[in-house]
Design an enzyme around this catalytic site. Sequence first.
Site, PDB file in Angstrom:
ATOM      1  N   HIS A  52      -0.272 -21.060  -0.937  1.00 10.78           N
ATOM      2  CA  HIS A  52       0.738 -20.034  -0.661  1.00 10.78           C
ATOM      3  C   HIS A  52       1.441 -19.561  -1.929  1.00 10.78           C
ATOM      4  CE1 HIS A  52       0.018 -21.307   3.407  1.00 10.78           C
ATOM      5  NE2 HIS A  52       0.889 -20.437   3.886  1.00 10.78           N
ATOM      6  N   GLU A 103      12.247   2.123  14.165  1.00  7.60           N
ATOM      7  CA  GLU A 103      11.277   3.169  13.817  1.00  7.60           C
ATOM      8  C   GLU A 103      10.091   3.062  14.753  1.00  7.60           C
ATOM      9  OE1 GLU A 103       9.648   2.566   9.859  1.00  7.60           O
ATOM     10  OE2 GLU A 103       9.615   0.400  10.131  1.00  7.60           O
ATOM     11  N   LEU A 131      10.842   1.434   7.261  1.00  5.80           N
ATOM     12  CA  LEU A 131      10.235   1.967   6.045  1.00  5.80           C
ATOM     13  C   LEU A 131      10.951   3.278   5.706  1.00  5.80           C
ATOM     14  CD1 LEU A 131       7.741   1.490   4.094  1.00  5.80           C
ATOM     15  CD2 LEU A 131       6.748   3.441   5.295  1.00  5.80           C
ATOM     16  N   LYS A 177       6.355  -1.397   1.839  1.00  5.63           N
ATOM     17  CA  LYS A 177       5.146  -0.943   2.555  1.00  5.63           C
ATOM     18  C   LYS A 177       4.051  -1.983   2.328  1.00  5.63           C
ATOM     19  CE  LYS A 177       2.853   3.481   3.538  1.00  5.63           C
ATOM     20  NZ  LYS A 177       3.032   3.497   4.987  1.00  5.63           N
ATOM     21  N   ARG A 233       8.460   4.806  -4.217  1.00  2.00           N
ATOM     22  CA  ARG A 233       8.404   3.818  -3.127  1.00  2.00           C
ATOM     23  C   ARG A 233       7.395   2.713  -3.452  1.00  2.00           C
ATOM     24  NH1 ARG A 233       7.244   5.840   2.890  1.00  2.00           N
ATOM     25  NH2 ARG A 233       5.129   6.050   2.063  1.00  2.00           N
ATOM     26  N   TYR A 266       0.836  -1.206   0.000  1.00  6.12           N
ATOM     27  CA  TYR A 266       0.000   0.000   0.000  1.00  6.12           C
ATOM     28  C   TYR A 266       0.865   1.248   0.000  1.00  6.12           C
ATOM     29  CZ  TYR A 266       0.725   0.834   5.079  1.00  6.12           C
ATOM     30  OH  TYR A 266       1.262   1.097   6.318  1.00  6.12           O
TER      31      TYR A 266
HETATM   32  N1  PDD Z   1       2.599   4.898   7.793  1.00  2.00           N
HETATM   33  N2  PDD Z   1       7.320   3.647   9.186  1.00  2.00           N
HETATM   34  C1  PDD Z   1       6.167   2.951   9.196  1.00  2.00           C
HETATM   35  C2  PDD Z   1       6.186   1.558   9.716  1.00  2.00           C
HETATM   36  C3  PDD Z   1       4.984   3.540   8.718  1.00  2.00           C
HETATM   37  O1  PDD Z   1       3.842   2.826   8.712  1.00  2.00           O
HETATM   38  C4  PDD Z   1       5.005   4.888   8.263  1.00  2.00           C
HETATM   39  C5  PDD Z   1       3.789   5.593   7.743  1.00  2.00           C
HETATM   40  C6  PDD Z   1       6.232   5.578   8.276  1.00  2.00           C
HETATM   41  C7  PDD Z   1       6.351   6.993   7.774  1.00  2.00           C
HETATM   42  O2  PDD Z   1       6.349   7.042   6.366  1.00  2.00           O
HETATM   43  P1  PDD Z   1       5.833   8.335   5.573  1.00  2.00           P
HETATM   44  O3  PDD Z   1       6.564   9.506   6.114  1.00  2.00           O
HETATM   45  O4  PDD Z   1       6.157   8.061   4.169  1.00  2.00           O
HETATM   46  O5  PDD Z   1       4.341   8.427   5.841  1.00  2.00           O
HETATM   47  C8  PDD Z   1       7.367   4.918   8.738  1.00  2.00           C
HETATM   48  C9  PDD Z   1       1.394   5.374   7.146  1.00  2.00           C
HETATM   49  C10 PDD Z   1       1.088   6.803   7.327  1.00  2.00           C
HETATM   50  C11 PDD Z   1       0.252   4.429   7.467  1.00  2.00           C
HETATM   51  O6  PDD Z   1       0.513   3.247   7.542  1.00  2.00           O
HETATM   52  O7  PDD Z   1      -0.877   4.876   7.596  1.00  2.00           O
END
Ligand code: PDD
Length: 280
Positions: A102, A177, A201, A145, A53, A34
């Site tokens: 799978h 993170e 991420l 992601k 990405r 996603y």
């Molecule tokens: N998530 N790390 C993880 C595990 C994340 O899920 C996210 C953001 C980030 C920050 O990435 P970015 O700056 O590109 O939003 C880092 C989104 C917002 C979500 O899952 O809703």
Amino acid sequence: MASKTVYLNGHYLPLEEAKVSVLDRGFLFGDGIYEVIPAYHGKLFRLDDHLQRLENSLAIVRITNPHSRSEWQAIFAPLLDADKNQYIYLQITRGPAEKRDHAFPEGVAPTVFVMCSDIAPFAGAQTGIKAVTLDDSRWKLCHAKTITLLANILHRQEAIDQGGAEAILIKDGYVTEGAASNVFAVINGVLVTPPKSNGILPGITRDVILELAGKNNIAWREGLIALDELKSASEIWVTSSTREIVAVIELDGAVVGNGTLGPVWHTMNDILQAYKESLT
Ligand code: PDD
């Protein structure tokens, strides 16, 4: 209220009518990826970075990108509202297979779903939040992601259960993170964030902050942050597209810095808001 319009596999339709098969690999296996792309006043923020990405995530999980960058942009456009701050949620799964197995199914088209939601103001953005550190239980594909988010969900919920708003994850004694965010710390006056790896991420907000720090003479570096360094940092932030830069004012029950939004946070937040306005 008129029903929200979403995009599913080539069609725009009311949210209630958007349906996918129970055999969809996303439903059965969490087999998909996603993206979350903010849009301020109808203008998508850092679209190319998000689509890059997306391409990387698809390549890692071996799903062919069903659309070109211009096609993606054309798909998003009708969902956006120029009067609002919103975010595009885009999900691609490996699609509906004939049976649960799978191994990748053959000849199956991916499922593509896009919706647009308002960015709800996050109360903690103006006050700072409490966070807790947790052992990072995730895998080695955190740079993709993926929709396979159970570990992240359990981490976030554990933080909430402990009275916090975000979990800061620790692997082998070092910060990776947040459950849904990247982490920054101000250590000896320098803004530090962990380097990119398959353990985090590569956040777009993270990249924007480093770029703006460089342009505005704020000392920064990418580097590992040990747990004890995090605990003695003068400022800690968690960053994401939907919450931007959120200061952590309490970590594991101990006050961070002087327990309020720190000076580097104020400076960087002002710079980020000015940068966003310059684009819209
Ligand atoms: N998530 N790390 C993880 C595990 C994340 O899920 C996210 C953001 C980030 C920050 O990435 P970015 O700056 O590109 O939003 C880092 C989104 C917002 C979500 O899952 O809703």
